[in-house]
Design a protein around this motif. Sequence first.
Motif, short mmCIF file in Angstrom:
data_model
loop_
_atom_site.label_atom_id
_atom_site.label_comp_id
_atom_site.label_asym_id
_atom_site.label_seq_id
_atom_site.Cartn_x
_atom_site.Cartn_y
_atom_site.Cartn_z
N LEU A 166 0.83 -1.21 0.00
CA LEU A 166 0.00 0.00 0.00
C LEU A 166 0.86 1.26 0.00
N LYS A 167 1.93 1.20 -0.80
CA LYS A 167 2.80 2.35 -1.01
C LYS A 167 2.87 2.64 -2.51
N PRO A 168 2.98 3.91 -2.88
CA PRO A 168 3.07 4.23 -4.31
C PRO A 168 4.41 3.79 -4.90
N ALA A 169 4.33 3.04 -5.98
CA ALA A 169 5.54 2.67 -6.70
C ALA A 169 5.95 3.78 -7.66
N GLU A 170 4.99 4.60 -8.05
CA GLU A 170 5.26 5.71 -8.97
C GLU A 170 4.23 6.79 -8.72
N VAL A 171 4.66 8.06 -8.78
CA VAL A 171 3.75 9.20 -8.62
C VAL A 171 3.94 10.14 -9.81
N PHE A 172 2.85 10.40 -10.52
CA PHE A 172 2.86 11.37 -11.62
C PHE A 172 2.23 12.66 -11.12
N GLU A 173 2.92 13.76 -11.30
CA GLU A 173 2.42 15.06 -10.83
C GLU A 173 2.02 15.92 -12.02
N PHE A 174 0.90 16.62 -11.86
CA PHE A 174 0.36 17.46 -12.92
C PHE A 174 0.17 18.88 -12.41
N GLU A 175 -0.06 19.78 -13.33
CA GLU A 175 -0.25 21.18 -12.97
C GLU A 175 -1.69 21.51 -12.62
N ASP A 176 -2.60 20.57 -12.91
CA ASP A 176 -4.03 20.82 -12.70
C ASP A 176 -4.70 19.61 -12.04
N ASN A 177 -5.92 19.84 -11.55
CA ASN A 177 -6.71 18.76 -10.98
C ASN A 177 -6.90 17.64 -12.00
N VAL A 178 -6.83 16.40 -11.53
CA VAL A 178 -7.03 15.25 -12.41
C VAL A 178 -8.48 14.78 -12.28
N TYR A 179 -9.19 14.76 -13.40
CA TYR A 179 -10.59 14.33 -13.41
C TYR A 179 -10.74 12.83 -13.61
N ASN A 180 -9.88 12.26 -14.45
CA ASN A 180 -10.06 10.86 -14.81
C ASN A 180 -8.77 10.32 -15.43
N HIS A 181 -8.54 9.02 -15.23
CA HIS A 181 -7.47 8.33 -15.94
C HIS A 181 -8.00 6.95 -16.35
N HIS A 182 -7.31 6.31 -17.29
CA HIS A 182 -7.74 4.97 -17.71
C HIS A 182 -6.58 4.21 -18.33
N LEU A 183 -6.45 2.94 -17.93
CA LEU A 183 -5.51 2.00 -18.54
C LEU A 183 -6.27 1.13 -19.52
N SER A 184 -5.65 0.78 -20.63
CA SER A 184 -6.29 -0.09 -21.60
C SER A 184 -6.48 -1.48 -21.00
N PRO A 185 -7.69 -2.07 -21.15
CA PRO A 185 -7.93 -3.42 -20.61
C PRO A 185 -7.32 -4.52 -21.47
N ILE A 186 -6.82 -4.18 -22.67
CA ILE A 186 -6.34 -5.22 -23.59
C ILE A 186 -4.92 -4.99 -24.10
N ALA A 187 -4.32 -3.84 -23.79
CA ALA A 187 -3.03 -3.48 -24.40
C ALA A 187 -1.93 -4.46 -24.03
N ARG A 188 -1.20 -4.91 -25.03
CA ARG A 188 -0.03 -5.77 -24.85
C ARG A 188 1.25 -5.10 -25.34
N LYS A 189 1.08 -4.12 -26.24
CA LYS A 189 2.24 -3.49 -26.86
C LYS A 189 2.57 -2.13 -26.25
N HIS A 190 1.73 -1.64 -25.36
CA HIS A 190 2.05 -0.38 -24.68
C HIS A 190 1.51 -0.40 -23.26
#
Length: 401
Positions: A132-156
């Motif tokens: 329950l610790k972050p392995a990676e943290v991405f920081e942005f300049e603005d509020n984040v509304y939504n993110h999504h990972l592809s459910p099928i991606a194998r090449k990226h």
Amino acid sequence: MLGFLTARQAGLDDPLRLRRAEATRRVLCLKLNPDRDVDRIHGNGINTIDIEAVEGRYMLSGGADGVIVIYDLENFSGKLQYTCKAVCTVGRSSRYVHKFSVETVQWYPYDTGMFVSSSFDKTMKVWDTETLKPAEVFEFEDNVYNHHLSPIARKHGLIAVGTKNPKVQLCDLKSGSRIQVLQGHRAEVLSVRWSPRYEYILATASADSKVKVWDVRRASGSLFTLDQHNGDKSKASAEAVNTAHNGRVNGLCFTGDGLYLLTTGTDDRMRLWNSATGENTLVNYGKVCNESRKRLQFTVSRGCSPEFVFVPCGSSVAVYALHTGELVTMLRGHYNNVDCCEFHPDYQELYSGGKDCNILAWVPVLRAADVEEESNRENKGATGQSTVNPAFQDAWSSDED
């Protein structure tokens, strides 16, 4: 249903039709389960939930209090009445907790050892489930509304991120950096969604009333922008050309096969689009109440015929037939607005979370009277039809032909 079982046992019928018929019947029988509770952990509204696809056992939730909770949905008590326990929590006492509202949580599609969360604290965190610790943290300049990972991606390993900035960010899990920006929207990006059919196809929805579909391998811009009028300029005002809705577009959801894309907007409309051509199918769902200024998380059934859409609508969840737009039922049980819902395809169950801080479980409940009625109908030769909603008898029949 007995007719389906008999035909299947005799080898006269395709087992897929039995599965579809039973899945459809179960969805039409969804009720609030009085014997199943979900631990109440959040001290503020629940914005997002996600059920992992590997085992179908664990559920994530993120709330306006910044807290993230993991629940075990399995019942090992041997009793009919049980509570889905919170197995671990990233609470306010954790040094890694989000400072502000958690807007999206999502399991890594191939492994329950990792999940991703994003927040109004302008960060997106990739978590190790075990520590329950972050392995990676991405920081942005603005509020984040939504993110999504592809459910099928194998090449990226790209994560699409929508923020208050009109530019869509693409973050790479492998390198831990932001590697690409998609430019085209003119206002904040409220929802992003990868296609479950093609791993490089991405849909984005914005407060500028537009929905764009991208091939992230192309640098020349989006593939197309959805147009509610299908190119008929005589029906569109000068400021409404190439718009998907007449308001903020805050919800995106592909069907399970990726052939169609659903959108919701603050104009109280939901629209169904052909995801390959961008054509508006013109299915009329009527007024779909949408008061959310942020992303609205809704979901589509899988394995049914016809398929159904579950949409938060005030303090209820509205259930629509996907291709006809018919309102099938309203699931009522929350005490305040519903902000998110998630369908469990393995058991045809639905989970919903809202501003009342509750997560409710909606499960198939077939009444004894329905069972008796179905049995009588089976004995008369009317096999494979739903006993729950007569409006769908034709749909069942067409599926059997």
